[in-house]
Design a protein around this motif. Structure first.
Motif, PDB file in Angstrom:
ATOM      1  N   PHE A   1     -25.785  -6.925 -23.019  1.00  0.00           N
ATOM      2  CA  PHE A   1     -25.943  -5.506 -22.719  1.00  0.00           C
ATOM      3  C   PHE A   1     -25.927  -4.661 -23.986  1.00  0.00           C
ATOM      4  O   PHE A   1     -25.376  -5.038 -25.014  1.00  0.00           O
ATOM      5  CB  PHE A   1     -24.893  -5.005 -21.724  1.00  0.00           C
ATOM      6  N   ASN A   2     -26.552  -3.498 -23.885  1.00  0.00           N
ATOM      7  CA  ASN A   2     -26.450  -2.480 -24.927  1.00  0.00           C
ATOM      8  C   ASN A   2     -25.327  -1.516 -24.540  1.00  0.00           C
ATOM      9  O   ASN A   2     -24.515  -1.810 -23.641  1.00  0.00           O
ATOM     10  CB  ASN A   2     -27.789  -1.768 -25.126  1.00  0.00           C
ATOM     11  N   ASP A   3     -25.269  -0.359 -25.179  1.00  0.00           N
ATOM     12  CA  ASP A   3     -24.206   0.594 -24.869  1.00  0.00           C
ATOM     13  C   ASP A   3     -24.243   1.044 -23.405  1.00  0.00           C
ATOM     14  O   ASP A   3     -23.193   1.225 -22.775  1.00  0.00           O
ATOM     15  CB  ASP A   3     -24.323   1.828 -25.768  1.00  0.00           C
ATOM     16  N   LEU A   4     -25.454   1.238 -22.873  1.00  0.00           N
ATOM     17  CA  LEU A   4     -25.557   1.690 -21.483  1.00  0.00           C
ATOM     18  C   LEU A   4     -25.056   0.614 -20.528  1.00  0.00           C
ATOM     19  O   LEU A   4     -24.327   0.902 -19.570  1.00  0.00           O
ATOM     20  CB  LEU A   4     -27.000   2.070 -21.151  1.00  0.00           C
ATOM     21  N   GLY A   5     -25.447  -0.632 -20.783  1.00  0.00           N
ATOM     22  CA  GLY A   5     -24.969  -1.726 -19.950  1.00  0.00           C
ATOM     23  C   GLY A   5     -23.471  -1.931 -20.082  1.00  0.00           C
ATOM     24  O   GLY A   5     -22.776  -2.207 -19.090  1.00  0.00           O
ATOM     25  N   ALA A   6     -22.951  -1.800 -21.307  1.00  0.00           N
ATOM     26  CA  ALA A   6     -21.505  -1.924 -21.512  1.00  0.00           C
ATOM     27  C   ALA A   6     -20.763  -0.858 -20.717  1.00  0.00           C
ATOM     28  O   ALA A   6     -19.692  -1.116 -20.139  1.00  0.00           O
ATOM     29  CB  ALA A   6     -21.173  -1.810 -23.000  1.00  0.00           C
ATOM     30  N   TYR A   7     -21.327   0.343 -20.673  1.00  0.00           N
ATOM     31  CA  TYR A   7     -20.709   1.428 -19.910  1.00  0.00           C
ATOM     32  C   TYR A   7     -20.681   1.097 -18.420  1.00  0.00           C
ATOM     33  O   TYR A   7     -19.661   1.295 -17.745  1.00  0.00           O
ATOM     34  CB  TYR A   7     -21.479   2.722 -20.158  1.00  0.00           C
ATOM     35  N   VAL A   8     -21.784   0.560 -17.903  1.00  0.00           N
ATOM     36  CA  VAL A   8     -21.843   0.176 -16.490  1.00  0.00           C
ATOM     37  C   VAL A   8     -20.764  -0.857 -16.174  1.00  0.00           C
ATOM     38  O   VAL A   8     -20.039  -0.752 -15.171  1.00  0.00           O
ATOM     39  CB  VAL A   8     -23.240  -0.369 -16.138  1.00  0.00           C
ATOM     40  N   VAL A   9     -20.634  -1.859 -17.029  1.00  0.00           N
ATOM     41  CA  VAL A   9     -19.661  -2.924 -16.783  1.00  0.00           C
ATOM     42  C   VAL A   9     -18.234  -2.410 -16.968  1.00  0.00           C
ATOM     43  O   VAL A   9     -17.318  -2.805 -16.237  1.00  0.00           O
ATOM     44  CB  VAL A   9     -19.955  -4.132 -17.687  1.00  0.00           C
ATOM     45  N   ALA A  10     -18.023  -1.511 -17.926  1.00  0.00           N
ATOM     46  CA  ALA A  10     -16.693  -0.924 -18.106  1.00  0.00           C
ATOM     47  C   ALA A  10     -16.290  -0.104 -16.878  1.00  0.00           C
ATOM     48  O   ALA A  10     -15.134  -0.156 -16.436  1.00  0.00           O
ATOM     49  CB  ALA A  10     -16.664  -0.054 -19.357  1.00  0.00           C
ATOM     50  N   LEU A  11     -17.226   0.660 -16.321  1.00  0.00           N
ATOM     51  CA  LEU A  11     -16.945   1.397 -15.088  1.00  0.00           C
ATOM     52  C   LEU A  11     -16.542   0.448 -13.962  1.00  0.00           C
ATOM     53  O   LEU A  11     -15.636   0.750 -13.166  1.00  0.00           O
ATOM     54  CB  LEU A  11     -18.175   2.193 -14.651  1.00  0.00           C
ATOM     55  N   THR A  12     -17.223  -0.689 -13.892  1.00  0.00           N
ATOM     56  CA  THR A  12     -16.930  -1.670 -12.849  1.00  0.00           C
ATOM     57  C   THR A  12     -15.520  -2.222 -13.013  1.00  0.00           C
ATOM     58  O   THR A  12     -14.759  -2.338 -12.035  1.00  0.00           O
ATOM     59  CB  THR A  12     -17.960  -2.807 -12.894  1.00  0.00           C
ATOM     60  N   HIS A  13     -15.155  -2.577 -14.237  1.00  0.00           N
ATOM     61  CA  HIS A  13     -13.790  -3.041 -14.494  1.00  0.00           C
ATOM     62  C   HIS A  13     -12.773  -1.957 -14.114  1.00  0.00           C
ATOM     63  O   HIS A  13     -11.744  -2.249 -13.490  1.00  0.00           O
ATOM     64  CB  HIS A  13     -13.622  -3.406 -15.971  1.00  0.00           C
ATOM     65  N   TYR A  14     -13.047  -0.733 -14.501  1.00  0.00           N
ATOM     66  CA  TYR A  14     -12.131   0.369 -14.196  1.00  0.00           C
ATOM     67  C   TYR A  14     -11.923   0.496 -12.685  1.00  0.00           C
ATOM     68  O   TYR A  14     -10.785   0.595 -12.205  1.00  0.00           O
ATOM     69  CB  TYR A  14     -12.685   1.675 -14.764  1.00  0.00           C
TER      70      TYR A  14
END
Length: 300
Positions: A235-248
């Motif tokens: 993932f790039n920054d946008l994908g990392a953000y999506v996955v971080a939201l999911t973890h949260y």
């Protein structure tokens, strides 16, 4: 979100959710304090995603990790097994030796993931056995530690189709062949699901249906190689953000709607960000996916 928008979103969610919910897991209560989290995995964890998670969670959230490149749970467990790029991706202050860290029993949540190709991990690298070993290490150290399996994805150019793999692998491979034996042996203290692949697929479907501001294709969630070609898995920054939201959403049992969307990378540089409209659209998708899968332990 309007009723029409909600129904349109449901139509875009991954199709594996109903089957994935068949195994009943104990209800989890939302945590009442910031969490101390350990991530064990590879480059689909990385440094930026846990750093973004910490920013989303706010003051008090702490994390450590042990990572590698394409690293299996077996390689993390066996001292004689090499871990590719170990010195490059494991640096202070976030690195902590996995055996020592998980065995100390000081983490509120331990998140495990397996290498992909997952079929190969299961067939050749004893994935189910080593998942049990890591999970049992955490259970034996602290009966209160929450355990999670982070579901990822296969390459965009997978011969069977990227979306097809995400739709079909969750039950058959991730929750079946990988985690099934651990689930049967530990029904009262199972591994809960962080559905990274399911959310990435739902966001990609919504983007390609024209329902996310500024996103039109799945490749926009993924990095570019040094030569400028499409990276097929990272993932790039946008994908990392999506996955971080999911973890949260899974770890904290809270809707991510309204969280900040302009964050920093692990190195302190400003991450590329979604538009405010797109961020809210993605946050809604994350919450809908997470709460549609009982294996996450999260209820709406």
């Amino acid at each position: 979100m309007t009723r029409r928008g909600f129904l349109a979103l449901l139509a875009l969610l991954p199709t594996s959710g109903a089957a994935a919910s068949t195994l009943a897991v104990p209800q989890l209560s939302p945590p009442n304090a910031p969490l101390n989290v350990y991530h064990l995995g590879h480059s689909l964890v990385g440094a930026d995603m846990p750093s973004m998670l910490a920013q989303l969670a706010g003051e008090g959230h702490r994390w450590n990790s042990q990572l590698g490149s394409g690293t299996s749970l077996k390689q993390h467990w066996e001292p004689a097994e090499p871990i590719l790029d170990f010195d490059l991706v494991n640096t202070p202050p976030t690195y902590r030796n996995a055996r020592e860290a998980i065995g100390a029993g000081t983490y509120d949540a331990v998140i495990l993931t397996e290498m992909v190709e997952l079929r190969d991990a299961i067939r050749y690298f004893g994935a189910a056995k080593y998942l049990r070993r890591w999970a049992n290490l955490a259970r034996d150290a602290n009966a209160e530690t929450r355990l999670y399996l982070y579901e990822t994805w296969h390459p965009l150019d997978d011969p069977d189709g990227w979306l097809h793999r995400i739709d079909t692998d969750l039950d058959r491979l991730w929750l079946g062949k990988l985690a099934g034996s651990d689930s049967r042996r530990n029904p009262k203290h199972p591994l809960y699901l962080i559905p990274g692949g399911q959310v990435m697929a739902a966001v990609a479907r919504a983007a390609e249906a024209g329902n996310i501001d500024g996103l039109t294709k799945r490749g926009q969630l993924f990095a570019k190689t040094p030569s400028g070609e499409q990276d097929m898995i990272h993932f790039n920054d946008l994908g990392a953000y999506v996955v971080a939201l999911t973890h949260y959403a899974v770890l904290y049992h809270r809707s991510p709607v309204g969280l900040p969307h302009q964050l920093l990378r692990a190195d302190g540089h400003t991450a590329d960000a979604l538009t405010p409209t797109a961020a809210r659209q993605v946050q809604n998708i994350v919450w809908q996916v997470v709460t549609s899968l009982p294996r996450t332990g999260v209820t709406p």
